[in-house]
Design an enzyme around this catalytic site. Structure first.
Site, PDB file in Angstrom:
ATOM      1  N   GLU A   1      -1.824   8.540   5.516  1.00 32.41           N
ATOM      2  CA  GLU A   1      -0.266   8.741   5.500  1.00 32.41           C
ATOM      3  C   GLU A   1       0.367   8.857   4.314  1.00 32.41           C
ATOM      4  OE1 GLU A   1       0.748   5.523   8.107  1.00 32.41           O
ATOM      5  OE2 GLU A   1       0.041   6.740   9.947  1.00 32.41           O
TER       6      GLU A   1
ATOM      7  N   ARG B   1       0.768  -1.334  -0.024  1.00 29.45           N
ATOM      8  CA  ARG B   1       0.110  -0.162   0.129  1.00 29.45           C
ATOM      9  C   ARG B   1       1.007   1.214   0.126  1.00 29.45           C
ATOM     10  NH1 ARG B   1      -1.738   0.846   6.314  1.00 29.45           N
ATOM     11  NH2 ARG B   1       0.186   0.314   7.231  1.00 29.45           N
TER      12      ARG B   1
ATOM     13  N   CYS C   1       7.489  11.134 -13.311  1.00 30.92           N
ATOM     14  CA  CYS C   1       8.071  11.638 -12.215  1.00 30.92           C
ATOM     15  C   CYS C   1       9.290  12.674 -12.674  1.00 30.92           C
ATOM     16  CB  CYS C   1       8.208  11.028 -10.882  1.00 30.92           C
ATOM     17  SG  CYS C   1       6.456  10.326 -10.169  1.00 30.92           S
TER      18      CYS C   1
ATOM     19  N   GLU D   1      -5.205   8.189  14.710  1.00 28.23           N
ATOM     20  CA  GLU D   1      -4.956   6.705  15.006  1.00 28.23           C
ATOM     21  C   GLU D   1      -4.079   6.848  16.496  1.00 28.23           C
ATOM     22  OE1 GLU D   1      -2.893   4.574  12.101  1.00 28.23           O
ATOM     23  OE2 GLU D   1      -4.031   5.522  10.419  1.00 28.23           O
TER      24      GLU D   1
ATOM     25  N   TRP E   1       4.496  -3.456  15.044  1.00 28.34           N
ATOM     26  CA  TRP E   1       5.901  -3.070  14.241  1.00 28.34           C
ATOM     27  C   TRP E   1       6.886  -2.405  15.073  1.00 28.34           C
ATOM     28  CZ3 TRP E   1       5.992   2.457  14.316  1.00 28.34           C
ATOM     29  CH2 TRP E   1       4.924   2.855  14.625  1.00 28.34           C
TER      30      TRP E   1
HETATM   31  C1  GAL Z   1      -0.646   3.603  10.462  1.00 35.39           C
HETATM   32  C2  GAL Z   1      -1.528   3.084   9.456  1.00 35.39           C
HETATM   33  C3  GAL Z   1      -2.637   2.253   9.815  1.00 35.39           C
HETATM   34  C4  GAL Z   1      -2.091   0.853  10.351  1.00 35.39           C
HETATM   35  C5  GAL Z   1      -1.335   1.412  11.586  1.00 35.39           C
HETATM   36  C6  GAL Z   1      -0.943   0.330  12.553  1.00 35.39           C
HETATM   37  O1  GAL Z   1       0.627   3.951  10.380  1.00 35.39           O
HETATM   38  O2  GAL Z   1      -2.112   4.403   8.943  1.00 35.39           O
HETATM   39  O3  GAL Z   1      -3.444   1.864   8.434  1.00 35.39           O
HETATM   40  O4  GAL Z   1      -1.322   0.387   9.521  1.00 35.39           O
HETATM   41  O5  GAL Z   1      -0.322   2.451  11.319  1.00 35.39           O
HETATM   42  O6  GAL Z   1      -0.180   0.879  13.632  1.00 35.39           O
END
Ligand code: GAL
Length: 687
Positions: A156, A117, A166, A319, A327
């Site tokens: 994001e 993505r 480009c 978020e 992650w």
């Molecule tokens: C953000 C992203 C979300 C999800 C989230 C997980 O960076 O916009 O779609 O992946 O991280 O922490």
């Protein structure tokens, strides 16, 4: 620049977050459960459609809006609000198959396969057309829904594409900026290694298999990437502005962790002028083993202040994780009480929301173990669900706060995106210790710990509201900024500058001779040499009646008109000035030639705060700087957020009885203990 057209009209503080029912279409009972559980968690807002293009348009020109219609119906039935995303963050397979130019090309010239993505070309006309079409459909269908609160553009934004389209766009950008090849050759200093450009089509984006050493090229490429991303975004919002002019628009910004600094890939200070509302995604590594919760809280506070300062208005947390992420190098759940602390800290800093990624944990794929309000057990009995529900109830109590701004700051800390890029890219000093944002954090710390409001501003900001401007490590400075900060000081302001400042101009070319002259006049000093120390080497700075360690960078400066406040204690420049103070017009300019420790900065800023009468917005004695007191209010009332970031209990001392909103009880005057991570929110009417 787009003039913001719409304002966010908030019925309450937003609580909820990313909701992905398109992943659960084969599980209708799960979706039923979602809408039973959301009110129990105090959820009033969902963000939908972020990656839903394939569900909305399974084949080109064939749409399926049924599932999204139902989301709107059900959210409206619970009197909730929808933040509707445009789906360009991930494209359907058919789109990449039919229009392969939408797939991104990397700096080695390799085009991506379908997958992932956030990886489309920002220039490809076909992607821009397709995006406009789906956005138009969404606006036509949902634009009049009473629950539609806000547009969330893509997701994001970030990254870059090096395809031929480009490259052509970049060449045009360069040509428009410089007009002549001679000007480009000068700005990029191409005669170095004989890379002189003789034709416009020789211009190519930086590449590890091409040029990466032309600093001006590198910085111009970064500027182009921001401009091209904004251009793509402007294309996306065009049908939305046309069909739903009253619905405000945001895109979710992000941070680089663990430093908690703005994402390095885009100039958000520029991007912000195109948004109606700032929103950002907050993923601090709460509970890590490198720093205390209070130290991490400080980093979060500073980035919140940065996002609030982008438009000098309330922002949204779009978020966050209600528990853990998947992650970070280590993915630890938030300790009990930390979700509430983090949520209320955001509100205290000027956020009008606490939104999560995501409502329900995915069943498979890469984010299946990322924290969510509802985990795989699907129960309301989990600690996470309970803590989220608690915060939901708190936010309901705090609803009036959304109409009250964070109190205005008289102190500004300068962050300059171009400077960050240029400094990082300069093959100079040391690889690991430049640490621009971390240095800003060091300067910020005094003000956060003493509850003195502070903004984090760009060089484009108006300096009129401020008394004190902190301008550390401003390596790349253009004349416009030098004049602005000098005018500010001349008119009575106070400025603090440091080592590694005013070295190159906006092209990244070194200033020559006595240039930039006005900067030298402002500080009354001139740098003759920079001593870059190895990590275990130290010098000392004798300031007041103490000696503080100096590390990483010690500039040798000659004093012209300043008075010397501190001198070096060692090496061949022992006894020479390390901190100076210069009268400039009606104001004062301080120069820190060396990187000192926190204690030295505290001593300096304590002196400045006293001289300038900078004091906490609310005078409340606290036993530890692990407690932070932040205020949102106006001339009639204020809310005091008293937050204990400490791992231990800490006390405050109330000088008068105050009403605590979350417990609805009156606290008497005198000492009050806050448990670890506890937050008290007092409400006070101003007579
Ligand atoms: C953000 C992203 C979300 C999800 C989230 C997980 O960076 O916009 O779609 O992946 O991280 O922490």
């Amino acid at each position: 620049m787009t003039v913001p057209k719409a304002h966010l009209k908030l019925p309450y503080l937003l609580h909820g977050g990313d909701y992905n029912p398109d992943q659960w279409q084969a599980y209708p009972q799960i979706i039923d459960q979602d809408f039973t559980m959301m009110p129990q968690a105090g959820v009033n807002t969902v963000t939908v459609g972020v990656f839903s293009w394939a569900a909305l348009e399974p084949e080109e020109g064939h749409y399926d809006f049924g599932w999204l219609d139902q989301v709107f119906d059900r959210v409206e039935a619970m009197n909730g609000r929808v933040i509707l995303a445009t789906p360009s963050g991930a494209r359907p397979h058919w789109l990449a198959d039919r229009y392969p130019e939408v797939l991104r090309t990397d700096e080695y010239g390799r085009q991506a396969l379908f997958g992932g993505r956030h990886n489309h070309c920002f220039t490809a006309p076909s992607y821009r057309e397709q995006t406009q079409q789906i956005n138009r459909k969404l606006a036509e269908r949902y634009g009049q829904r009473p629950s539609l609160l806000l547009w969330h553009i893509s997701n994001e934004f970030g990254g870059e594409c090096h395809c031929d389209l480009c490259q052509a766009a970049f060449r045009q950008w360069v040509q428009k900026k410089y007009q002549t090849l001679a000007a480009v050759n000068e700005a990029w200093w191409t005669p170095f290694w004989g890379h002189t450009l003789t034709a416009w089509d020789q211009i190519h984006s930086p590449s590890p298999i091409g040029d990466t050493n032309l600093k001006g090229l590198n910085l111009d490429w970064r500027r182009f990437v921001t401009d091209q991303t904004i251009d793509f975004y402007e294309n996306e919002i065009q049908p939305l502005r046309e069909l739903t002019p009253e619905i405000p628009i945001t895109t979710n910004f992000m941070t680089d962790t663990p430093a908690m600094m703005p994402f390095h890939g885009l100039d958000y200070q520029k991007f912000a002028t195109h948004l109606d509302v700032i929103s950002w995604d907050s993923y601090p590594a709460w509970g890590n083993d490198q720093e205390s919760t209070a130290d991490l809280g400080l980093k979060v506070a500073m980035i919140n202040d940065y996002y609030r300062s982008l438009k000098q208005q309330d922002f949204l947390i779009m978020e966050s994780s209600p528990s853990l992420v998947n992650w970070h190098p280590f993915n630890r759940p938030k300790r009990p009480g930390v979700n509430r602390l983090a949520g209320l800290q955001n509100i205290a800093s000027g956020s009008d929301s606490m939104l999560y990624f995501q409502w329900r944990q995915s069943r498979g794929a890469s984010e299946m173990f990322h924290g969510a309000v509802v985990d795989h057990h699907g129960s309301t009995a989990t600690r996470t669900f309970q803590e989220v529900s608690q915060l939901g109830a708190d936010l309901k109590q705090l609803a009036p706060v959304r109409q009250l701004p964070h109190v205005p700051a008289r102190v500004a800390l300068v962050f300059d995106y171009d400077n960050m890029c240029a400094l990082a890219d300069s093959e100079a000093y040391a690889d690991t210790t430049k640490q621009y944002w971390q240095t800003l954090q060091q300067h910020y710390a005094y003000f956060w710990r003493h509850d003195i409001p502070i903004d984090v501003i760009s060089p484009q900001a108006d300096l009129a509201p401020y008394q004190l401007v902190l301008d550390p490590m401003h390596f790349l400075m253009d004349q416009a900024w030098i004049d602005k900060v000098a005018d500010f000081t001349q008119a009575g302001g106070t400025v603090v500058g440091t080592y590694l400042s005013g070295v190159v101009d906006e092209r990244t070319l070194a200033y020559l001779g006595d240039q930039p002259q006005r900067l030298h006049e402002l500080y009354g000093v001139q740098t003759t040499e920079v001593d870059t120390l190895y990590p275990h080497q130290h010098n000392g700075v004798h300031y007041g009646d103490q000696t503080y360690p100096a590390q990483d960078y010690c500039e040798v400066i000659t004093n012209q008109t300043a008075s010397v406040l501190a001198t070096y204690t060692a090496d061949f420049y022992a006894g020479q000035p390390a901190i100076t103070k210069n009268q400039y017009g009606a104001g004062t300019a301080y120069y820190l030639a060396a990187r000192t420790d926190a204690a030295c900065l505290t001593a300096l800023y304590h002196q400045l705060a006293t001289e300038l009468d900078l004091h906490p917005t609310y005078p409340l004695a606290k036993a530890s700087s692990d407690i932070s007191i932040q205020v949102r209010g106006d001339q009639n009332q204020r809310y005091l957020f008293v937050m204990n970031f400490g791992e231990t209990a800490n006390t405050i001392n109330l000088t008068q009885p105050l009403t605590e909103v979350l417990s609805n009880r009156t606290y008497p005057a005198g000492a009050q203990e806050l448990a670890p991570y506890q937050v008290l929110v007092f409400h006070e009417l101003i007579k």
